[in-house]
Design an enzyme around this catalytic site. Sequence first.
Site, PDB file in Angstrom:
ATOM      1  N   ALA A 251       0.809  -1.220   0.000  1.00 45.51           N
ATOM      2  CA  ALA A 251       0.000   0.000   0.000  1.00 45.51           C
ATOM      3  C   ALA A 251       0.842   1.270   0.000  1.00 45.51           C
ATOM      4  O   ALA A 251       0.304   2.358   0.187  1.00 45.51           O
ATOM      5  CB  ALA A 251      -0.926   0.001   1.217  1.00 45.51           C
ATOM      6  N   ALA A 252       2.144   1.148  -0.244  1.00 39.77           N
ATOM      7  CA  ALA A 252       3.000   2.334  -0.205  1.00 39.77           C
ATOM      8  C   ALA A 252       2.587   3.359  -1.261  1.00 39.77           C
ATOM      9  O   ALA A 252       2.582   4.570  -1.006  1.00 39.77           O
ATOM     10  CB  ALA A 252       4.461   1.936  -0.395  1.00 39.77           C
ATOM     11  N   GLY A 253       2.216   2.875  -2.444  1.00 40.18           N
ATOM     12  CA  GLY A 253       1.761   3.793  -3.484  1.00 40.18           C
ATOM     13  C   GLY A 253       0.472   4.498  -3.107  1.00 40.18           C
ATOM     14  O   GLY A 253       0.271   5.683  -3.428  1.00 40.18           O
ATOM     15  N   ASP A 254      -0.417   3.796  -2.416  1.00 36.58           N
ATOM     16  CA  ASP A 254      -1.668   4.413  -1.979  1.00 36.58           C
ATOM     17  C   ASP A 254      -1.419   5.441  -0.878  1.00 36.58           C
ATOM     18  O   ASP A 254      -2.070   6.495  -0.833  1.00 36.58           O
ATOM     19  CB  ASP A 254      -2.644   3.345  -1.491  1.00 36.58           C
ATOM     20  CG  ASP A 254      -3.077   2.406  -2.603  1.00 36.58           C
ATOM     21  OD1 ASP A 254      -3.116   2.842  -3.760  1.00 36.58           O
ATOM     22  OD2 ASP A 254      -3.364   1.232  -2.303  1.00 36.58           O
TER      23      ASP A 254
END
Length: 318
Positions: A251-254
């Site tokens: 979820a780093a991109g989110d």
Amino acid sequence: MAGSERGPARIAVVGSANLDLVVTTPQLPRPGETVLGEGFATVPGGKGANQAVAAARAGAACAFIGAVGQDDFGRVLRDNLAGAGVDVRGLREVPGPSGVALIAVDGTAENFIVVAPGANGKLSELDGADEGVVAAADVLLVQLEVPLPAVTRAAGGARAAGTTVVLNAAPARPLPPELLDLVDVLVVNEHEAAVVAGVPDGDPPALLDALLTLVPRVVLTLGARGAAYADRQGLRLEVPAPRVDAVDTTAAGDAFTGALAVAWAERRGPDSADEVTAVLRWACAAGAACAQRPGASTALPDRVEIDALNEATYGVPA
């Protein structure tokens, strides 16, 4: 990132909500290969829901518009959003199952993800209440895990109301001109950039050149290398990411995109190199903080964590 004197940033998210079924494994399987996993967890996720939670934890007043099924997963997803402070009045319940994502994470924090859209695929229209939420927002944040008609309808309403449209073009696909014409800020990684631009994979400057023929501003995420920015006014810059021990990048991109939307709204549309740099640094700090923990929505950092990593990495408050 300093908050606005008129209150928290107002973010509307139109997107997906999935329950993530996550297996950790020493290595990701190749086609036709079976590998043994080491752990299993069910975690609320979905790009839209993750970005809504990320925005709320980053300090925004966030409203989510999406769909879940009439199953236990749907109740878990609704409770998770509401528990993070997200307004869920726009989350409808539809017949059938909720969306599910099958995720494998290896020992280097790399992952693969397969999504079964379920109820997300039934979000094809927005009603009057949804349009009011979009019109009242500072930023509309949309992705591509729900049908394009809903994304385009939301973006059209945002444009008419003067709400900034931030599109995270994931999962990657070619996009119709009627949607691209409504986008103010496009957020993509290098693979997504190549797909949207319709070009072979290239270096960041070439990808940015190609995308600026389609949209006025591009944020190109570069993973552990940070992020790059370009706009049609000629501004170009890159920001390095904080160095952290990554555990899970799911979820780093989110986290990055949700924080970017909040920072963009609080700056009321940054237009100088210093302002854009501050926004990207803060978003990179959010993504890096998220990568230090396993899971999707459970790993998303709050504002205090983002501020702390931002200052520790870049030496000055956002």
